[in-house]
Design a protein around this motif. Structure first.
Motif, mmCIF file in Angstrom:
data_model
loop_
_atom_site.group_PDB
_atom_site.id
_atom_site.type_symbol
_atom_site.label_atom_id
_atom_site.label_comp_id
_atom_site.label_asym_id
_atom_site.label_seq_id
_atom_site.Cartn_x
_atom_site.Cartn_y
_atom_site.Cartn_z
ATOM 1 N N UNK A 163 35.019 -21.725 -0.670
ATOM 2 C CA UNK A 163 33.820 -21.846 -1.486
ATOM 3 C C UNK A 163 33.249 -23.246 -1.388
ATOM 4 N N UNK A 164 34.151 -24.245 -1.396
ATOM 5 C CA UNK A 164 33.674 -25.619 -1.277
ATOM 6 C C UNK A 164 33.000 -25.864 0.079
ATOM 7 N N UNK A 165 33.608 -25.302 1.166
ATOM 8 C CA UNK A 165 33.021 -25.456 2.499
ATOM 9 C C UNK A 165 31.627 -24.791 2.569
ATOM 10 N N UNK A 166 31.549 -23.559 1.984
ATOM 11 C CA UNK A 166 30.267 -22.854 1.984
ATOM 12 C C UNK A 166 29.222 -23.629 1.183
ATOM 13 N N UNK A 167 29.732 -24.192 0.026
ATOM 14 C CA UNK A 167 28.832 -24.987 -0.806
ATOM 15 C C UNK A 167 28.321 -26.195 -0.041
ATOM 16 N N UNK A 168 29.262 -26.868 0.654
ATOM 17 C CA UNK A 168 28.861 -28.047 1.428
ATOM 18 C C UNK A 168 27.877 -27.669 2.544
ATOM 19 N N UNK A 169 28.154 -26.510 3.155
ATOM 20 C CA UNK A 169 27.247 -26.054 4.244
ATOM 21 C C UNK A 169 25.857 -25.760 3.701
ATOM 22 N N UNK A 170 25.843 -25.010 2.579
ATOM 23 C CA UNK A 170 24.538 -24.680 1.988
ATOM 24 C C UNK A 170 23.824 -25.936 1.516
ATOM 25 N N UNK A 171 24.635 -26.882 0.947
ATOM 26 C CA UNK A 171 24.042 -28.121 0.484
ATOM 27 C C UNK A 171 23.455 -28.905 1.649
ATOM 28 N N UNK A 172 24.202 -28.928 2.789
ATOM 29 C CA UNK A 172 23.705 -29.647 3.983
ATOM 30 C C UNK A 172 22.397 -29.012 4.500
ATOM 31 N N UNK A 173 22.423 -27.666 4.509
ATOM 32 C CA UNK A 173 21.212 -26.959 4.968
ATOM 33 C C UNK A 173 20.048 -27.215 4.024
ATOM 34 N N UNK A 174 20.369 -27.191 2.724
ATOM 35 C CA UNK A 174 19.335 -27.439 1.721
ATOM 36 C C UNK A 174 18.769 -28.850 1.865
ATOM 37 N N UNK A 175 19.675 -29.830 2.109
ATOM 38 C CA UNK A 175 19.213 -31.202 2.299
ATOM 39 C C UNK A 175 18.323 -31.332 3.535
#
Length: 521
Positions: free
Chosen positions: A63-75
């Motif tokens: 979940x943390x990895x997915x969150x980081x991925x989504x956060x990176x994409x969002x950024x």
């Protein structure tokens, strides 16, 4: 998670079994099994808890990895949007800057325009003032000029207008002349119409044969032999030939008078044979005249046949062939009728070829157009109508019949062949020297053309050439310039057109030249 559920199930089962065996006073073995089952269940639960914890940690990590991925994409999306917004903002600022520059320029132009309007208004006031002064000065000058020239302003304007008209007329004439020359160069289609309307001159010579009315003799002694005792020979000769024989004081000549040229020719040949033979008496006269008449008739038929063969005419009725032969012994205004008809046939054929009409019919109508001039018996009908009746009687083409009858406008023309025959007849009869009567008027016409040109100021000499079809006018170069020469050509042509009578058209050529002559000694 599955293993925890399995442990719970086993614990429940074990409890149930223990309860079962406790109720039934089971033995120690059963208790041992229950304890063992409890331990297994506890072990399973422990393992399940461990696995659940491990799964929980793994899922949290994912979940943390997915969150980081989504956060990176969002950024990244936010950065892209910010970049686009910055570009839009930059473009907007650039446009705003340009707009400000344009507004600044417009403001400057408005100031310049206001300044120019003010300058224009000031200059306009000065100009109006100058115009008023100029009008005043002009009025004074006009008043002074009127006093000096004794002309009012309106009279001076009228004179100036006339002067400008003359100059414009000269220039217009030069322009018209150039247009006419260009049109003539491109007038191939109009040439066919001009051929019908223009009478061309024929340069070939033609012998003029007259019906003989005088019989020459060697001496006056022959007159007595022709008269005979108590005039019996001359009476017999007149009775047989139908010719009046006049024997008067004319030396070495006897006059033969008869309206029929064929009979006059028979009488002439018979007299010639009788005088040559020496035997002159009524019986011999009848014999000789009869032989001569047969000979003339045979000659007439032979002449007619030879004529139609020469012209390439076929299928002509024998009576018409005979009439054509009789034309050899007939003259009109001193012009031999047969030769005239042959000439008309050739001219009409040439013109028909130019117009794309039937050449054979034109040649046929040209040969037969004057057959009404040689009747065997005198007729009250005009020769054109009489010839038309004969042609119709002997089965000629309706166009040929109409051309014969209409060549002197006695009847209405119904085909293009008719005006061609009329013009060809005029061409043959009007050319110089063709007829005695026309020759004098032709010479007079040439003199009138030259006199018309010589009546203009500046003309040194004039010459009518090409049988009166062209007038060459020589002018003095000191008095006549190029523009006046062009106007002079027009004026002379107008005078000829309005005052003189002439066939076809007359070309007026004005020649102006300057010569410088020196002699080397």
């Amino acid at each position: 998670m599955i293993e925890v559920i399995v442990g719970v199930v086993c614990l429940v089962i074990g409890a149930a079994v223990g309860m079962f065996f406790s109720r039934s006073s089971l033995n120690t073995k059963a208790k041992f099994i229950i304890d063992d089952a409890k331990k297994n269940a506890e072990n399973l639960i422990e393992k399940a808890n461990v696995q659940a914890e491990s799964i929980k940690k793994e899922k949290n990590l994912q979940a943390k990895e997915k969150f980081l991925e989504l956060k990176s994409q969002h950024d990244a999306d936010i950065q892209s949007r910010e970049k686009k917004m910055q570009e839009v903002e930059k473009r907007t600022k650039d446009k705003e800057h340009k707009l400000n520059d344009e507004l600044s320029k417009i403001g400057k132009l408005e100031k310049d325009l206001d300044k120019q309007i003010a300058d224009y208004s000031k200059k306009n006031e000065i100009l109006e003032k100058k115009q008023h002064e100029l009008d005043t000065a002009t009025a004074k000058k006009v008043e002074i000029l009127e006093k000096i020239s004794n002309y009012t302003a309106e009279e001076a304007k009228a004179e100036l207008v006339e002067t400008m008209k003359a100059e414009a007329k000269t220039r217009a004439q030069a322009h018209v002349q150039s247009i006419m020359e260009e049109a003539q160069m491109n007038a191939k289609n109009e040439a066919r119409k001009i051929v019908i309307q223009t009478i061309q001159r024929i340069g070939t010579e033609q012998a003029i044969e007259n019906s003989v009315s005088v019989f020459n003799i060697e001496s006056d002694e022959v007159k007595g032999r022709i008269i005979g005792r108590e005039g019996r020979n001359i009476r017999a000769l007149e009775a047989v030939t139908g010719v009046e024989i006049i024997v008067d004081d004319t030396p070495e000549a006897i006059l033969l008078s008869c309206f029929d040229p064929v009979r006059r020719e028979i009488a002439r040949l018979s007299l010639h044979r009788l005088v040559t033979d020496g035997r002159i008496h009524p019986a011999r006269i009848e014999e000789v005249v009869e032989k001569t008449r047969k000979q003339i008739e045979e000659e007439i038929i032979e002449v007619g046949k030879r004529t139609i063969i020469d012209l390439g005419i076929h299928g002509l009725h024998p009576e018409l062939i005979k009439i054509v032969g009789r034309m050899k012994y007939r003259s009109s205004y001193g012009q031999n009728l047969l030769q005239h008809s042959r000439e008309v046939a050739n001219i009409a054929a040439t013109m028909a070829a130019e117009l794309g009409l039937n050449v054979k019919l034109a040649k046929r109508a040209g040969l037969l157009h004057d057959i009404g001039k040689v009747p065997e018996q005198e007729s009250e009908l005009p020769h054109a109508l009489l010839g038309m009746q004969w042609a119709e009687k002997y089965g000629e083409n309706p166009e040929v019949v109409n051309a014969i009858g209409a060549h002197h406008d006695e009847i209405e023309m119904k085909s293009l062949l008719s005006p061609i025959i009329q013009v060809a007849d005029a061409i043959s009869g009007a050319r110089p020297g063709a007829r005695r009567q026309v020759l004098e008027s032709y010479i007079q016409r040439l003199k009138d053309l030259e006199s018309a040109a010589l009546s203009f100021d500046g003309v040194s000499s004039a010459y009518a050439i090409q049988a009166g079809r062209e007038l060459r006018v020589m002018v003095e170069s000191g008095k006549v310039n190029d523009e006046v020469a062009s106007q002079l050509s027009y004026d002379i042509s107008e005078k000829i057109q309005n005052e003189l009578t002439y066939p076809g058209q007359v070309k007026v050529t004005v020649i102006r030249e300057t010569r410088a002559v020196n002699i080397a000694r």
